[in-house]
Scaffold this motif. Structure first.
Motif, PDB file in Angstrom:
ATOM      1  N   VAL A 165      -8.475 -53.309  34.824  1.00 43.46           N
ATOM      2  CA  VAL A 165      -7.092 -53.782  34.741  1.00 43.46           C
ATOM      3  C   VAL A 165      -6.120 -52.603  34.710  1.00 43.46           C
ATOM      4  N   LYS A 166      -6.462 -51.558  33.959  1.00 47.75           N
ATOM      5  CA  LYS A 166      -5.605 -50.367  33.907  1.00 47.75           C
ATOM      6  C   LYS A 166      -5.443 -49.717  35.279  1.00 47.75           C
ATOM      7  N   ARG A 167      -6.436 -49.904  36.128  1.00 47.97           N
ATOM      8  CA  ARG A 167      -6.392 -49.349  37.476  1.00 47.97           C
ATOM      9  C   ARG A 167      -5.683 -50.285  38.458  1.00 47.97           C
ATOM     10  N   GLY A 168      -5.187 -51.422  37.959  1.00 50.23           N
ATOM     11  CA  GLY A 168      -4.476 -52.359  38.811  1.00 50.23           C
ATOM     12  C   GLY A 168      -5.381 -53.315  39.572  1.00 50.23           C
ATOM     13  N   MET A 169      -6.623 -53.457  39.103  1.00 49.83           N
ATOM     14  CA  MET A 169      -7.573 -54.347  39.765  1.00 49.83           C
ATOM     15  C   MET A 169      -7.507 -55.745  39.150  1.00 49.83           C
ATOM     16  N   CYS A 170      -7.627 -56.768  39.989  1.00 49.78           N
ATOM     17  CA  CYS A 170      -7.743 -58.119  39.471  1.00 49.78           C
ATOM     18  C   CYS A 170      -9.198 -58.357  39.052  1.00 49.78           C
ATOM     19  N   LEU A 171      -9.425 -59.387  38.253  1.00 51.94           N
ATOM     20  CA  LEU A 171     -10.748 -59.690  37.732  1.00 51.94           C
ATOM     21  C   LEU A 171     -11.195 -61.063  38.217  1.00 51.94           C
ATOM     22  N   VAL A 172     -12.468 -61.164  38.611  1.00 50.91           N
ATOM     23  CA  VAL A 172     -13.051 -62.440  39.020  1.00 50.91           C
ATOM     24  C   VAL A 172     -14.358 -62.625  38.262  1.00 50.91           C
ATOM     25  N   SER A 173     -14.503 -63.775  37.617  1.00 50.96           N
ATOM     26  CA  SER A 173     -15.719 -64.051  36.857  1.00 50.96           C
ATOM     27  C   SER A 173     -16.123 -65.509  37.026  1.00 50.96           C
ATOM     28  N   ALA A 190       0.512 -57.508  31.605  1.00 50.70           N
ATOM     29  CA  ALA A 190       1.349 -56.310  31.615  1.00 50.70           C
ATOM     30  C   ALA A 190       1.173 -55.514  32.901  1.00 50.70           C
ATOM     31  N   ALA A 191      -0.041 -55.513  33.428  1.00 49.93           N
ATOM     32  CA  ALA A 191      -0.328 -54.763  34.654  1.00 49.93           C
ATOM     33  C   ALA A 191       0.008 -55.566  35.914  1.00 49.93           C
ATOM     34  N   GLY A 192       0.306 -56.845  35.741  1.00 49.19           N
ATOM     35  CA  GLY A 192       0.641 -57.685  36.887  1.00 49.19           C
ATOM     36  C   GLY A 192      -0.547 -58.016  37.762  1.00 49.19           C
ATOM     37  N   VAL A 193      -1.728 -58.114  37.138  1.00 45.48           N
ATOM     38  CA  VAL A 193      -2.925 -58.455  37.909  1.00 45.48           C
ATOM     39  C   VAL A 193      -3.481 -59.793  37.432  1.00 45.48           C
ATOM     40  N   ALA A 194      -4.223 -60.447  38.301  1.00 43.30           N
ATOM     41  CA  ALA A 194      -4.722 -61.785  38.013  1.00 43.30           C
ATOM     42  C   ALA A 194      -6.121 -61.746  37.415  1.00 43.30           C
ATOM     43  N   ILE A 195      -6.394 -62.724  36.555  1.00 41.74           N
ATOM     44  CA  ILE A 195      -7.747 -62.992  36.087  1.00 41.74           C
ATOM     45  C   ILE A 195      -8.135 -64.356  36.634  1.00 41.74           C
TER      46      ILE A 195
END
Length: 356
Positions: free
Chosen positions: A104-112, A130-135
């Motif tokens: 997330v700190k690197r601006g990556m979204c997460l998929v699980s 805060a990082a503007g990325v999606a989970i």
């Protein structure tokens, strides 16, 4: 029926790193294995510090030269971290959550696709916001309708892959047959019912994470959503004879009410996956049980057998195939080793009969 022009939505980006830390084997890392087979163009690395320096093909049998890395620092411009394992219970190890925070700190979204939702972790959820990325928790759903057996268009042929056990190739069989039908000019739809299938197809429903009363109704909703196609290939889940997961399998069967079924098994397996102290029921008894139980909703027969022959040599696979043909008197093929052609033909024959 007209063909749909709507394209499924991709889950995750185009530079995906798959997390399989310490679990990079074909069964435990089933999600990684399937994504490397069907979304290879989007996968840039496998993250497993215990196997760093190796290639995906060495450990998973697919993925070619896709590198296995020990850190996200080794990957150029990754945009997604995807958890690539499927474990009983779907729990996420605490150390993996640290990797998710790093992503997330690197601006990556997460998929699980795990039962434990990443979005339920308040610190991780706040960091992602805060990082503007999606989970994207693929198993998360809000299904709450019971089955009605109404609004079903019988012109659409429904085929379900069923299995002797878990992890025998039901999803791969459904995907390969659906794509084979599409290549033959049939408007066929692969209907995903599990997290990995959804990651491949871009839509579907994780029925093993639906409240038990609503499983049948949720599957009915999938039928109604996709019955504008000529054929639906439903991805099977577990098996009605599994001591742990039979409820999901029965709900899927009676929710989709198939016109025909493709029976899937792994040659050489003798015990129930995850319960090695229990012997597998015979393939014949599983087939008979499925046909008997299906008849309470819609009569359906086994129209083909999909054999997972990964443990066998080519000669052994051919001998096993001949034995299964003699026993079941239907087409038999390993969809990967032999191709899905015979199973595609079986579905086309059922479609022709269905049309009358």
């Amino acid at each position: 029926m007209a063909s749909s022009s709507v394209s499924p939505t991709k889950i995750g980006g185009s530079r995906i790193v798959i997390l399989t830390e310490g679990k990079t084997d074909p069964l435990t890392a089933k999600t990684a294995n399937v994504l490397l087979r069907y979304r290879a163009e989007d996968i840039v690395a496998i993250l497993d510090s215990t196997q760093a320096g190796k290639r995906a093909e060495e450990l998973l049998g697919v993925g070619g030269d896709t590198p296995i890395v020990g850190s996200l620092d080794e990957v150029d411009a990754p945009d997604t971290l995807l958890i690539g394992v499927a474990t009983a219970g779907g729990k996420i190890p605490a150390e993996w959550l640290e990797v998710c925070h790093d992503a997330v700190k690197r601006g990556m979204c997460l998929v699980s696709g795990m039962h434990q939702f990443l979005s339920s972790d308040p610190q991780l959820s706040a960091a992602a916001a805060a990082a503007g990325v999606a989970i994207h928790d693929v198993r998360k759903n809000s299904e709450h309708e019971v089955a009605t057996r109404q609004g079903i268009d019988e012109r659409c042929l429904r085929v379900l892959t069923v299995g002797q056990d878990c992890s025998v190739g039901k999803m791969v069989a459904a995907l390969e047959v659906a794509r084979g039908l599409q290549a033959a000019g049939v408007d066929a739809k692969f209907v995903a019912t599990g997290q990995t299938g959804i990651m491949v197809e871009g839509d579907g429903l994780p029925i093993d994470c639906v409240v038990s009363d609503f499983v049948n109704g949720a599957v009915e909703n999938l039928v109604r959503a996709n019955q504008h196609h000529e054929v639906m290939l439903f991805e099977g889940q577990a098996t009605i004879t599994h001591p742990r997961f039979s409820g999901v399998s029965a709900g899927l069967l009676h929710g989709c009410n198939p016109h025909g079924m493709i029976l899937c098994y792994e040659a050489g397996r003798t015990t129930i996956r995850g319960m090695d102290h229990l012997a597998l029921p015979t393939l014949k008894s599983v087939a008979e049980a499925y046909e008997h139980l299906a008849a309470f909703g819609h009569p359906a027969k086994i129209i083909g057998v999909a054999m997972n022959s990964r443990r066998l040599t080519a000669d052994e696979a051919e001998a096993e195939r001949a034995r299964m043909r003699a026993e079941f008197q239907v087409p038999v093929a390993d969809p990967i080793r032999h191709g899905p052609g015979e199973l595609v033909d079986a579905v086309r024959a059922l479609l022709a009969s269905h049309r009358g």
